[in-house]
Scaffold this active site. Structure first.
Site, PDB file in Angstrom:
ATOM      1  N   ALA A  82       0.856  -1.022   0.045  1.00 56.43           N
ATOM      2  CA  ALA A  82      -0.146  -0.109   0.020  1.00 56.43           C
ATOM      3  C   ALA A  82       0.884   1.433  -0.007  1.00 56.43           C
ATOM      4  O   ALA A  82       0.430   2.099  -0.615  1.00 56.43           O
ATOM      5  CB  ALA A  82      -0.871  -0.135   1.283  1.00 56.43           C
ATOM      6  N   GLN A 190      -7.039  -1.157   5.891  1.00 55.11           N
ATOM      7  CA  GLN A 190      -7.506  -1.634   6.960  1.00 55.11           C
ATOM      8  C   GLN A 190      -8.890  -2.243   6.798  1.00 55.11           C
ATOM      9  O   GLN A 190      -9.138  -3.302   7.532  1.00 55.11           O
ATOM     10  CB  GLN A 190      -7.471  -0.781   8.332  1.00 55.11           C
ATOM     11  CG  GLN A 190      -6.049  -0.332   8.696  1.00 55.11           C
ATOM     12  CD  GLN A 190      -5.500  -1.682   9.179  1.00 55.11           C
ATOM     13  OE1 GLN A 190      -6.012  -2.616   9.799  1.00 55.11           O
ATOM     14  NE2 GLN A 190      -3.907  -1.655   9.470  1.00 55.11           N
ATOM     15  N   SER A 210      -3.422  -3.515   0.800  1.00 55.34           N
ATOM     16  CA  SER A 210      -2.098  -4.396   0.749  1.00 55.34           C
ATOM     17  C   SER A 210      -2.515  -5.944   1.163  1.00 55.34           C
ATOM     18  O   SER A 210      -3.790  -6.207   1.813  1.00 55.34           O
ATOM     19  CB  SER A 210      -1.147  -3.670   1.926  1.00 55.34           C
ATOM     20  OG  SER A 210       0.127  -4.652   1.910  1.00 55.34           O
ATOM     21  N   HIS A 212      -0.803  -8.184   3.115  1.00 52.76           N
ATOM     22  CA  HIS A 212      -0.423  -8.829   4.504  1.00 52.76           C
ATOM     23  C   HIS A 212      -1.300  -8.552   5.634  1.00 52.76           C
ATOM     24  O   HIS A 212      -1.005  -8.771   6.617  1.00 52.76           O
ATOM     25  CB  HIS A 212       0.913  -8.622   4.708  1.00 52.76           C
ATOM     26  CG  HIS A 212       1.261  -7.248   5.322  1.00 52.76           C
ATOM     27  ND1 HIS A 212       1.557  -6.714   6.407  1.00 52.76           N
ATOM     28  CD2 HIS A 212       1.291  -5.745   4.424  1.00 52.76           C
ATOM     29  CE1 HIS A 212       1.747  -5.414   6.703  1.00 52.76           C
ATOM     30  NE2 HIS A 212       1.416  -4.877   5.435  1.00 52.76           N
ATOM     31  N   CYS A 335       7.943   4.553  16.985  1.00 52.27           N
ATOM     32  CA  CYS A 335       8.991   4.694  17.787  1.00 52.27           C
ATOM     33  C   CYS A 335      10.303   4.624  16.955  1.00 52.27           C
ATOM     34  O   CYS A 335      10.772   3.593  16.247  1.00 52.27           O
ATOM     35  CB  CYS A 335       9.134   3.481  18.784  1.00 52.27           C
ATOM     36  SG  CYS A 335       7.637   3.312  19.686  1.00 52.27           S
TER      37      CYS A 335
END
Length: 392
Positions: A82, A190, A210, A212, A335
């Site tokens: 994506a 999503q 996408s 996965h 992060c």
């Protein structure tokens, strides 16, 4: 005789609750892919029997993907995921239509793959309006209307948020923006596989998603260009005429085959999975709500059935994930370089930095059981109560 608490995790037991990040590749998908690594290994662009066989497999997969999202095979371009699809769509469309204007409208809660691409377009002279959201993550449709200018060439809004699960009213937005002559691109990553996504009904002009995220392999995704609305994009990646030149390079045939099979499986078990996810979501949120200072973000909004975003007031969020090392959950933030940042989605919703850091995204999948949820609630309660005690 010892009494065993069913809530307590066994030593080294781990529970995966981060299915919005990625999913395990379905064993049926793996089986279908394997021959295309070793036996049917031809290049789909080769003009001989090995190539023809690979090309046939690619087109079969394109049909399977198209059926899941209700679009024509000619409207789909296979990509590496994506993120690449977002780059191809945004750069390709905006540069193709630069003579019509340079203004784009998006939202502060979009995925980083879209936001970072928009920043690159800004550096290239485009102007982007980032819509604010309310405390539940909703955009104001009147503000969207007011933001449309004569120079507006595109509205870019996701279908379902990856952190909170909030579902935007994309069909209504498309109908409105089209009445103003402005096309819409949507990140539907999503939603695909969790909800019934009908691209023809939604009327979206461009979409990205996408493999996965729906139990297919990593490294493959799709870009949708609506032929009914005569959407075309500039080609800015070169090296061959694969995928009509939009995404040149040797096709990832095993990955594409797996993507197609994953879409076929998702279509077959959509309703059963939806009910499974809703039951787990109710159990999870009912359990977490007994923790003092807990709030479920977007709890009463239209959300993905597998996604819960929960905040804990008065908890040191920098330590929370360390206390939950037996659970694979997400902070819903970036992060990088050992620096923890609060979620840009929650901050846009008005959540303060400390509470945003003490928030978790919990996303369930086909393999998640009621027992998993019971144990997860126990572990989260224990961690939150320990951190509250430490902070006293």
């Amino acid at each position: 005789m010892p009494v065993h608490n069913v809530n307590v995790l066994k030593p080294k037991e781990k529970i995966y609750l981060d299915y919005n990040a990625t999913t395990p590749t379905d064993s049926k998908v793996v089986r279908v892919m394997l021959p295309y690594f070793t036996v049917h290994f031809g290049n789909a662009s080769s003009d001989h029997s090995f190539g023809w066989q690979a090309d046939d497999a690619v087109e079969t997969a394109r049909g399977q993907v198209g059926r899941l999202v209700n679009c024509r095979t000619t409207e789909l371009t296979f990509t590496s995921g994506a993120t690449e699809a977002a780059n191809l769509a945004l750069f390709g469309f905006c540069k193709r239509n630069r003579s019509k204007g340079n203004h784009i409208i998006s939202c502060k809660t979009e995925h980083k793959a879209v936001l970072d691409t928009l920043k690159a377009l800004e550096a290239d002279g485009f102007e982007v309006t980032y819509l604010n959201v309310d405390s539940q993550g909703n955009i104001d449709l009147e503000t969207l209307e007011d933001s449309i200018q004569a120079s507006t060439i595109l509205v870019c809004l996701m279908l379902a948020n990856n952190e909170t699960g909030l579902i935007h009213p994309v069909k209504s937005i498309v109908e409105f923006t089209h009445s103003k002559g402005v096309p819409v691109m949507s990140d539907i990553t999503q939603a695909v596989g969790k909800l019934s996504v009908d691209l023809q009904d939604l009327g979206i002009d461009m979409a990205i998603f996408s493999s996965h995220k729906l139990y297919g392999p990593k490294g493959v995704g799709a870009l949708y260009l609506n032929k009914n609305n005569v959407i075309s994009i500039d080609k800015y990646v070169f090296g061959g005429n694969h995928e009509k030149g939009i995404r040149p390079g040797t096709l990832n045939v095993p990955g594409i085959v797996g993507f197609g099979e994953a879409c076929s499986i998702a279509q077959d078990c959509m309703e059963a999975n939806h009910q499974h996810y809703k039951g787990l979501q109710h159990q999870l949120e009912e359990g977490l709500s007994t923790i003092e200072g807990t709030s479920i973000n977007c709890q009463y909004e239209n959300r993905l059935p597998n996604t819960t975003n929960v905040s804990f007031k008065g908890v040191d969020g920098t330590k929370l994930l360390r206390y939950l090392n037996s659970l694979a959950v997400s902070r819903g933030s970036a992060c990088t370089s050992n620096q923890v940042n609060p979620s840009h989605v929650l901050k846009a919703m008005g959540v303060d930095d400390a509470t945003a850091l003490a928030s978790l995204r919990i996303s369930t999948g086909r393999n998640t059981s009621s027992d998993d949820i019971e144990k997860a609630v126990f572990e989260i309660k224990k961690a939150v109560n320990q951190l509250k005690t430490i902070n006293v």
